[in-house]
Design a protein around this motif. Sequence first.
Motif, short mmCIF file in Angstrom:
data_model
loop_
_atom_site.label_atom_id
_atom_site.label_comp_id
_atom_site.label_asym_id
_atom_site.label_seq_id
_atom_site.Cartn_x
_atom_site.Cartn_y
_atom_site.Cartn_z
N ILE A 193 -6.90 -5.88 -0.23
CA ILE A 193 -6.68 -5.94 1.22
C ILE A 193 -7.41 -7.13 1.81
N ASN B 139 -5.08 -1.29 -9.43
CA ASN B 139 -4.28 -0.08 -9.18
C ASN B 139 -3.86 0.63 -10.46
N ILE C 29 -6.65 5.25 -2.57
CA ILE C 29 -5.91 3.98 -2.48
C ILE C 29 -6.73 2.92 -1.76
N TYR D 186 -3.98 -6.81 -7.56
CA TYR D 186 -3.33 -5.56 -7.14
C TYR D 186 -3.07 -4.65 -8.35
N LEU E 189 0.83 -1.20 0.00
CA LEU E 189 0.00 0.00 0.00
C LEU E 189 0.87 1.26 0.00
N ASN F 64 -8.15 -0.54 -3.40
CA ASN F 64 -7.51 -1.75 -2.90
C ASN F 64 -8.34 -2.55 -1.90
#
Length: 641
Positions: A70, A97, A62, A93, A17, A66
């Motif tokens: 997570i 992202n 973020i 991820y 992160l 995510n």
Amino acid sequence: MRLFFRKQEYGILVYRLFLAYVFYFLARILFFFYNASVLEVHSVTEFFKLSYYGLAFDTAAILYVNLLFILLSIVPLRISTTSGYRKLLMIVYFVTNLVAYALNFVDFIYYKYNFARTTLSVLDVVKNEGNKIEMFFRFMISYWHVYVLFIVASILWVYLYKRVKLPQIEQRLSNKAYYLSSIIGFVIIGTLIVGGIRGGDFKKSTRPINLVDASKHVEKLEQADLVLNTTFAFIRTFGNNSFKKVDFDISDEEVQFYIKPIKQYTTNPATKPNIIVIITESMGREYIGAFNEDSGIPNYESYTPFLDSLAQHSLIFPNAFANGAKSIHGMSSVLSGIPSFVDAFTSSSFSNQKIQSLVSIMNDLDYDTSFFHGAPNGSMGFLGFSNILGFDHYYGMEEYGNDDDFDGSWGIWDEPFMQFMKMTLDKKTEPFFSSIFTVSSHEPFNIPEKYDGKFPKGYVDMHEPVGYTDYAFKTFFEAAKKEPWFDNTIFVITADHPNQVYYDQYNKVINRRAVPIMFYKSDGSLVGSDAKLAQQIDIYPTLMDLIGYNKPFRSWGRSLVSDDGVEPFAINHNVSQYHMLRGNYICTFDGNRATGFYDLNDKSLEHNLIANKTLEMEKVELACKAFLKDYFERIVDKKLN
């Protein structure tokens, strides 16, 4: 050992992160690099201070992006440390992202034209385009450096991600310590996520932070866009419906006094002149010399010799503003008197209703009504909205019928398409009402090859195509004045919104919506320069007044040629704030209350006078509330007819 291993998992999650924070900061640096001239940030210290405030918005973005990653990273599964599961995590991820991260790169270029972080409303612009693939590759060629930067950043991000890996340790799911650590981890991480999305304030925050919250940290409104990131702006406008009634303590009498939404004019006798409304793509007021004679800009240069000459025989308004930031906003503002603020009215669920407009009234008066747009039919959503307004005819690239005149990007070059409009109008029975939306004065800033070297290059890319479009106006008027319908026609010339800025005067927040408004009639009955505030939504009632339409009609604008009891004003929206210009002041309004008052000449919004609020300031705020109250009620209750 189990608990320790869980700590390793959480540590690597934090690291991954953290990488996102690093690259969002990189995106902020690049965003500033590309747009430094318009962001009003003048020192390294100021940049880092704004970046610090931006951490809250980076955090929210973020965490939004995510959430799935997570969750998959902390669930206690036997397979969580296997190589297959790790590959799945990596795919999740980077798919989430990098797609979200790419939005920031869009604004490296797009921000200069929109002066706002890109939100979900951008989809309203592109969804009706039939040449999306061609546009993508054209942008890739024109702005290859942005694509290269994104690819380099992505490769570096992947490399840093892979640098830190979990050891592959066999999990024993019966270990109570492992489950206990997982439960504790869920609670702590879940709490942190909620706090991060809400802006880090557990006690005072009543909702997740929104775009408007960025304005709390800045001295100049332009700086708020550096605090924000595009991913956040896009996500926070997803699923939002800004068309909701507002709960202001405003009486019907106050709405009538400040706005007078139902207009009726009896000043002029009833007539039936032809009317042509020209909405010029991106033709900001900055480019036209006639509108800058009193601007005080040193060494000012104009790029519109024909429009400057026409303005000497026209009624012009050199203090006029657009009510929106996009092309479709301009169409609804000019032709139906309906501005767009947070979201485009035309793409909302409320647009498909009966709308009283220039078009509907002209239809009632037995005018032949037509809309011209040289782009592929349906582009920009104009075809759909023109159908809602009720135009008799729509003429696009398909009706033009000669792709040899296609500019390769947006549509038919302005000069031949305006000639096509003229020849089409020659065949119509008078009276007619027609509107054209031009296309050439726009990115990618090209002109036909045969005119290379004919128009000044100027100082920004926009100046040359402005000269070309001005020439298209010249050839159109020269041809039209030979026709019998010309002398019985009122021409209106305006723009949807401005574009590239060269002079600092037009880089100021308020002037980023500065557009021309011009009325021309060959008999000289419309001549002069009026410095009063004007806006796109004033065009509709002004035309009703000029032709002597004596029935009541809905209009949030005012007549620019007679006193209808409404004090001149202008209203628009800049991502997080409404701007109401009225009297001696500019009011910034966050949707609930005034956040600032500025002298009308303080177009940069540098000196907030709210600490010494006067009665006149209160009236400006009341006018803003009255406008928004009636605006949302009529739209939501479907009372636009």
